[in-house]
Design an enzyme around this catalytic site. Structure first.
Site, short mmCIF file in Angstrom:
data_model
loop_
_atom_site.label_atom_id
_atom_site.label_comp_id
_atom_site.label_asym_id
_atom_site.label_seq_id
_atom_site.Cartn_x
_atom_site.Cartn_y
_atom_site.Cartn_z
N GLY A 172 -46.77 -62.82 69.94
CA GLY A 172 -46.64 -61.37 69.51
C GLY A 172 -46.22 -61.64 67.84
CB ALA A 173 -47.04 -60.83 64.20
N GLY A 174 -45.12 -58.47 66.35
CA GLY A 174 -45.01 -56.86 65.89
C GLY A 174 -43.65 -56.99 65.11
N GLY A 219 -40.98 -59.32 67.35
CA GLY A 219 -41.52 -60.95 67.76
C GLY A 219 -42.04 -61.39 65.57
CG ASN A 273 -35.67 -52.10 76.75
OD1 ASN A 273 -34.63 -53.18 75.86
ND2 ASN A 273 -36.54 -51.54 76.28
CE LYS A 312 -32.45 -53.56 74.86
NZ LYS A 312 -33.05 -54.37 74.22
CD GLU A 320 -40.63 -50.88 77.82
OE1 GLU A 320 -41.13 -52.10 77.55
OE2 GLU A 320 -39.68 -50.18 76.95
#
Length: 307
Positions: free
Chosen positions: A7-9, A12, A103, A186, A269
């Site tokens: 991905g390139a969002g 990424g 996550n 986290k 999520e």
């Protein structure tokens, strides 16, 4: 070292872009639409840490993926994990290391079952980034970090090699010998923030001004911390105090991305971030009444959205 970024969002695109900017061998696994955008406009990063436009970044689509890669950097949402696995599976060889930045913890079991536990590192990142209307990666705040490590805590040769590559391009890149503790901490912070701001549909600062708001926020933190402790990863003192400070900062505009996704009518999520925590709480007999209400709220939102 050959690095495949799935991905390139926002996530990424940012971390993969910084590695590519530093001259690392990076390829982005993308869908046709994103491939077209990157071919025409390049990968554009707008950031307090420096803007960059990377012309014609190397991309590949799933049906053309044949080569094996040394590292797969995985930054999809939990609800896209199964599709993502299908798309990059051909790139995983005997010596490939997969670094998931999802996550929670549930994804580790899924990746282990598909590729073998020995190929799956622990990983996490912290960054506020989004794609704007021009499909540019926009970093909203200077803070950024990415952690990775062997889940047994060993500093292996492959982690040392990854660390050398990542540090060359990413400020805040850290090889961790306590990656599972890092991931749990986290998760405690994220789930507390996501459950609270999503349920109340308000920022931390606005919740604090409401009657009982402070007790509500700290109660949510107590519940998530108790689950982590029961799972063998009690949140550390400095971490807990820092998170407590974040959740009690008057006037804070802080919200979780989950809340922002709800406002935008996007998928959330719910099961991965909140539902899985509740399942672990039930197994450990830890009472989590506030988390349960937040989860019910999220599942009702999902039902409403699907309808």
């Amino acid at each position: 070292m050959r690095i495949l970024v799935v991905g390139a969002g926002a996530i990424g695109g940012y971390f993969g872009g910084r590695l590519l900017q530093a001259g690392r061998d990076v390829t982005f696994l993308v869908r046709p639409r994103r491939a077209s955008e990157l071919a025409s406009a390049g990968l554009v990063i707008k950031s307090p840490n420096g803007d960059v436009t990377l012309k014609n970044p190397p991309t590949v689509q799933a049906d053309a993926l044949k080569d094996k890669f040394d590292v797969v950097l995985l930054s999809c949402k939990a609800f896209d994990l199964d599709d993502a696995i299908k798309s990059f599976a051909a790139a995983v060889g005997p010596n490939t290391a997969i670094i998931p930045m999802l996550n929670g913890m549930k994804h580790l079991d899924t990746l282990d079952a598909r590729f073998g536990k020995e190929r799956v590192l622990g990983g996490l990142c912290a960054i506020a980034a989004t794609l704007n209307e021009k499909r540019e990666v926009v970093q909203l705040q200077p803070m950024q970090s990415i952690n990775y490590g062997e889940r047994d805590g060993k500093m292996s040769d492959r982690v040392k090699a990854i660390d050398e590559a990542f540090k060359s391009g990413i400020t805040g890149a850290t090889a961790s010998q306590n990656i599972m503790q890092d991931m749990w901490e986290k998760w405690v912070f994220l789930s507390s923030l996501a459950a609270s701001t999503s349920l109340m549909r308000a920022s931390v600062g606005d919740i604090l001004t409401a009657p009982g708001g402070r007790d509500f926020l700290l109660g949510m933190l107590d519940e998530t911390s108790a689950i982590a402790a029961a799972s063998g990863y009690p949140p550390g003192g400095p971490f807990f105090e820092r998170v407590k400070g974040n959740l009690t900062a008057e006037g804070s505009p802080m919200t979780a991305s989950m809340f922002r996704d709800i406002k935008a009518g996007l998928p959330v999520e719910a099961d991965h971030v909140i539902g899985d925590l509740i399942a672990r709480a039930d197994a450990a007999k830890v009472p989590v009444p506030k988390l349960r209400i937040a989860y019910t709220h999220l599942k009702a939102y999902e039902k409403q959205r699907a309808g």
